[in-house]
Design a protein around this motif. Sequence first.
Motif, mmCIF file in Angstrom:
data_model
loop_
_atom_site.group_PDB
_atom_site.id
_atom_site.type_symbol
_atom_site.label_atom_id
_atom_site.label_comp_id
_atom_site.label_asym_id
_atom_site.label_seq_id
_atom_site.Cartn_x
_atom_site.Cartn_y
_atom_site.Cartn_z
ATOM 1 N N GLY A 13 26.626 36.171 -25.038
ATOM 2 C CA GLY A 13 27.457 35.143 -25.845
ATOM 3 C C GLY A 13 28.617 33.685 -25.279
ATOM 4 N N THR A 14 28.265 33.762 -24.039
ATOM 5 C CA THR A 14 28.424 32.363 -22.763
ATOM 6 C C THR A 14 27.484 32.297 -22.584
ATOM 7 N N GLY A 15 26.187 31.939 -23.690
ATOM 8 C CA GLY A 15 24.868 31.206 -22.958
ATOM 9 C C GLY A 15 24.751 29.507 -23.949
ATOM 10 N N ASP A 16 24.309 28.949 -23.152
ATOM 11 C CA ASP A 16 23.931 27.962 -23.388
ATOM 12 C C ASP A 16 23.804 27.385 -25.079
ATOM 13 N N LEU A 17 22.832 27.921 -25.397
ATOM 14 C CA LEU A 17 22.742 28.095 -26.975
ATOM 15 C C LEU A 17 24.248 29.200 -27.830
ATOM 16 N N ALA A 18 25.162 29.925 -27.442
ATOM 17 C CA ALA A 18 25.621 30.236 -27.935
ATOM 18 C C ALA A 18 26.601 28.607 -27.854
ATOM 19 N N TYR A 19 26.936 28.339 -26.957
ATOM 20 C CA TYR A 19 28.107 27.248 -26.479
ATOM 21 C C TYR A 19 28.235 26.484 -27.859
ATOM 22 N N ARG A 20 26.459 25.306 -27.599
ATOM 23 C CA ARG A 20 25.899 24.419 -27.462
ATOM 24 C C ARG A 20 25.345 24.505 -29.489
ATOM 25 N N LYS A 21 25.318 25.432 -29.775
ATOM 26 C CA LYS A 21 24.767 25.034 -31.427
ATOM 27 C C LYS A 21 25.530 26.798 -32.325
ATOM 28 N N THR A 44 29.928 38.523 -25.749
ATOM 29 C CA THR A 44 29.954 39.848 -24.545
ATOM 30 C C THR A 44 28.329 38.847 -23.686
ATOM 31 N N SER A 45 28.681 38.525 -22.309
ATOM 32 C CA SER A 45 28.264 39.027 -21.466
ATOM 33 C C SER A 45 28.201 39.761 -20.222
ATOM 34 N N ARG A 46 27.470 39.371 -18.936
ATOM 35 C CA ARG A 46 27.800 40.505 -18.014
ATOM 36 C C ARG A 46 29.297 39.846 -17.683
ATOM 37 N N GLN A 47 29.742 38.843 -17.595
ATOM 38 C CA GLN A 47 31.072 38.362 -16.258
ATOM 39 C C GLN A 47 32.247 38.659 -17.522
ATOM 40 N N ALA A 85 33.821 42.214 -21.814
ATOM 41 C CA ALA A 85 31.968 42.074 -20.535
ATOM 42 C C ALA A 85 31.016 43.088 -20.802
ATOM 43 N N HIS A 86 30.253 43.068 -20.649
ATOM 44 C CA HIS A 86 28.508 44.286 -21.225
ATOM 45 C C HIS A 86 27.496 43.620 -20.307
ATOM 46 N N ASP A 87 26.817 45.017 -19.797
ATOM 47 C CA ASP A 87 25.412 45.205 -19.182
ATOM 48 C C ASP A 87 24.600 45.407 -19.974
ATOM 49 N N VAL A 88 23.820 44.633 -20.213
ATOM 50 C CA VAL A 88 23.330 45.920 -21.807
ATOM 51 C C VAL A 88 22.312 46.832 -21.197
ATOM 52 N N THR A 89 22.009 46.341 -20.226
ATOM 53 C CA THR A 89 20.891 47.723 -19.777
ATOM 54 C C THR A 89 21.765 48.755 -19.531
ATOM 55 N N LEU A 118 20.921 38.329 -30.670
ATOM 56 C CA LEU A 118 20.395 38.338 -29.429
ATOM 57 C C LEU A 118 20.265 37.072 -28.817
ATOM 58 N N SER A 119 20.384 36.307 -28.688
ATOM 59 C CA SER A 119 20.808 35.136 -28.140
ATOM 60 C C SER A 119 20.579 35.254 -26.528
ATOM 61 N N MET A 120 19.249 36.266 -26.106
ATOM 62 C CA MET A 120 19.713 36.035 -24.886
ATOM 63 C C MET A 120 18.443 36.378 -24.277
ATOM 64 N N ALA A 121 17.634 36.315 -23.000
ATOM 65 C CA ALA A 121 16.318 36.375 -22.284
ATOM 66 C C ALA A 121 15.505 37.691 -22.993
ATOM 67 N N ILE A 150 17.194 37.763 -34.122
ATOM 68 C CA ILE A 150 16.449 37.684 -32.335
ATOM 69 C C ILE A 150 15.909 36.090 -32.757
ATOM 70 N N GLU A 151 16.143 35.559 -31.090
ATOM 71 C CA GLU A 151 15.808 34.567 -31.109
ATOM 72 C C GLU A 151 14.025 34.193 -30.351
ATOM 73 N N LYS A 152 13.818 33.569 -30.160
ATOM 74 C CA LYS A 152 12.254 33.032 -30.190
ATOM 75 C C LYS A 152 12.145 33.418 -28.082
ATOM 76 N N PRO A 153 11.396 33.865 -27.622
ATOM 77 C CA PRO A 153 10.233 33.987 -27.923
ATOM 78 C C PRO A 153 10.192 34.900 -28.434
HETATM 79 P P1 NAD Z 1 21.670 31.091 -21.299
HETATM 80 O O1 NAD Z 1 20.757 31.567 -19.964
HETATM 81 O O2 NAD Z 1 22.321 30.093 -21.815
HETATM 82 O O3 NAD Z 1 22.479 32.548 -21.484
HETATM 83 C C1 NAD Z 1 22.034 33.977 -21.151
HETATM 84 C C2 NAD Z 1 22.849 34.559 -21.375
HETATM 85 O O4 NAD Z 1 22.817 36.009 -21.613
HETATM 86 C C3 NAD Z 1 24.545 34.605 -20.605
HETATM 87 O O5 NAD Z 1 25.605 34.317 -21.551
HETATM 88 C C4 NAD Z 1 24.348 35.613 -19.280
HETATM 89 O O6 NAD Z 1 25.707 35.780 -19.089
HETATM 90 C C5 NAD Z 1 23.831 37.090 -21.333
HETATM 91 N N1 NAD Z 1 23.530 38.080 -19.831
HETATM 92 C C6 NAD Z 1 22.312 37.548 -18.913
HETATM 93 N N2 NAD Z 1 21.917 38.990 -18.581
HETATM 94 C C7 NAD Z 1 22.860 39.944 -18.730
HETATM 95 C C8 NAD Z 1 23.021 41.294 -18.644
HETATM 96 N N3 NAD Z 1 22.269 41.960 -18.252
HETATM 97 N N4 NAD Z 1 24.422 42.079 -19.840
HETATM 98 C C9 NAD Z 1 24.747 41.016 -20.338
HETATM 99 N N5 NAD Z 1 24.829 39.657 -20.604
HETATM 100 C C10 NAD Z 1 23.701 39.430 -19.648
HETATM 101 O O7 NAD Z 1 20.486 31.489 -22.209
HETATM 102 P P2 NAD Z 1 20.226 30.252 -23.770
HETATM 103 O O8 NAD Z 1 19.773 29.131 -23.495
HETATM 104 O O9 NAD Z 1 21.597 30.508 -24.811
HETATM 105 O O10 NAD Z 1 18.653 31.474 -24.417
HETATM 106 C C11 NAD Z 1 19.627 32.295 -24.791
HETATM 107 C C12 NAD Z 1 17.795 32.445 -25.766
HETATM 108 O O11 NAD Z 1 18.132 31.998 -27.256
HETATM 109 C C13 NAD Z 1 16.903 32.494 -25.292
HETATM 110 O O12 NAD Z 1 15.820 33.919 -26.003
HETATM 111 C C14 NAD Z 1 16.383 31.590 -25.501
HETATM 112 O O13 NAD Z 1 15.206 31.735 -25.385
HETATM 113 C C15 NAD Z 1 16.829 31.249 -26.619
HETATM 114 N N6 NAD Z 1 16.526 29.816 -27.649
HETATM 115 C C16 NAD Z 1 17.158 28.706 -26.923
HETATM 116 C C17 NAD Z 1 17.463 27.699 -26.799
HETATM 117 C C18 NAD Z 1 18.171 26.675 -26.149
HETATM 118 O O14 NAD Z 1 17.940 25.264 -26.622
HETATM 119 N N7 NAD Z 1 18.860 26.739 -25.464
HETATM 120 C C19 NAD Z 1 15.888 27.419 -27.873
HETATM 121 C C20 NAD Z 1 16.313 28.107 -28.236
HETATM 122 C C21 NAD Z 1 15.739 28.954 -28.321
#
Ligand code: NAD
Length: 492
Positions: A13-21, A44-47, A85-89, A118-121, A150-153
């Motif tokens: 939830g604090t990732g690039d994709l979440a904020y940008r799109k 949610t995210s770790r921070q 704040a939340h660690d998915v693992t 699920l917008s994360m690795a 589910i995001e890609k890939p």
């Molecule tokens: P990002 O690295 O910016 O964000 C990842 C997020 O996951 C962060 O909020 C981070 O705090 C959180 N995170 C990491 N490990 C964690 C853990 N153990 N527990 C909880 N939270 C954790 O990634 P992104 O660019 O936002 O991409 C997210 C997904 O979207 C990925 O699957 C990526 O392939 C896909 N995607 C992104 C884009 C893009 O433009 N950024 C485009 C297409 C697809």
Amino acid sequence: ATERTALFLFFGGTGDLAYRKLYPSLFNLYRKGNLRTHFAVVGTSRQAMDHEKFRTAVKKSLADTGNRVESKEVTDFASHFYYQAHDVTDTAHYAVVKDLLDKLDKKYKLQGNRIFYLSMAPQFFGTIAHDLKTQGLMSTNKGAFNRLVIEKPFGRDYDSAKQLNDALSESFDENQIFRIDHYLGKEMIQNIEAIRFGNTLVESLWNNRYIDNIQVTLSEKLGVEERASYYDNSGALRDMVQNHIMQIVSLLAMEQPVAFTDTDIRAEKVKALRSLRVYNVAAAATNFVRGQYGAIDDQPDYRHEDNVPNDSTTETFVAGKLLFDNYRWSGTPFYVRTGKMLADKFTRVDVVFKRPLVDIFAFPQSKSTPLAANVLTIFVEPHAGFSLQLNAKTNDTGFQTEPIKLDYLVDAQKSKKTPEPYERLLHDVLKGDGTNFSSWPEVAYAWKFVDQIRRVWDLQEPNFPNYTPHSMGPASAEELIQRDHREWIYRL
Ligand code: NAD
């Protein structure tokens, strides 16, 4: 607009994709009334962060995408956002999130409708889906929905994709899973169905009797940028062909669906993909070519980009020929190409019709140039529109023909109003409409096709770099099509 009721839980939830799109898209749905009072968003995210700080970050993301942050609308929208704040693992951690979800469900009267995004690795997708179920985050209300986005890939080959899908299937049914392919959210990709099935003129000629070949080009002007470490592990074949190109090709190749519903459309796409010829080693080696960009001026070659190993054999360009073994397409190839650091950034489909069987204008003494092929071009981006090339007479004495174009380009004002892919896709998830998402069988067939090419490439050391930046790729991409006595419609 119909107001929808749902709780969104964003992982990453604090990732690039979440904020940008994602948040700006949700805001657009809010402005249009698809979301109003009965919704809540949990990031949610770790921070560590409190709700207020999260709301400020969300507002900033709206400001960055051109919204006026001082407006009451933005404040009201942001008040529906919560952070945890939340660690998915860490399985034990899910209980905290569950409590928050249950609380918000009551507060906003959400009827148990839940969307888990699920917008994360991708290595975490399986774990999260598992814990969502076992830790009781999925709602059990009668009549409520639980949907997983589910995001890609989605995997890196058939085996890993299957493993991931099996893991997701333990918690969610296929009709609850929405696999994002944001190309399917693009206006002009959705227009493929409109132009085909809405026009007698088009669909009655849409087969191997009248179409000579179809070309799909997804070209990028930039290099790898910040995504280098991800990209180097993937390459153009996995990053673009397996998902976006295969999806576009299946929309172009499918039969007319019984009705315009997700179930019917998916059934036709799957059927088309089933008749796509999966190459053996020799055929894969001749029908697909790869490239990697070299250096230009002060820009380094791919191997000297930051975070790329200097002996990388990852391809930044792919071109290939696809063949369908079915009644509609047998003998009509689909040529596809995609790459980075090419001449221009655009996505287009060129449908090349056969020339008239007899050219009556080409009598011996005529200076007329031979008749050009009719070409229907679908411009996907940066401009949206169609172009149809026909032959007409030149305005001259004597009788000569020349190709002319009927063009329809969506004007700037209209295209500004076109919803972004993520807005459409989130809206579809809210409605429960899976049309513009990749179903598992589609993903599986696409991987099986792509795996064969990868297998051959992994056996041979490529001769990289092999193309000049700002070109249309390596010479082998030209040879691929010239061998068939054809050429790329879009060229420099
Ligand atoms: P990002 O690295 O910016 O964000 C990842 C997020 O996951 C962060 O909020 C981070 O705090 C959180 N995170 C990491 N490990 C964690 C853990 N153990 N527990 C909880 N939270 C954790 O990634 P992104 O660019 O936002 O991409 C997210 C997904 O979207 C990925 O699957 C990526 O392939 C896909 N995607 C992104 C884009 C893009 O433009 N950024 C485009 C297409 C697809």
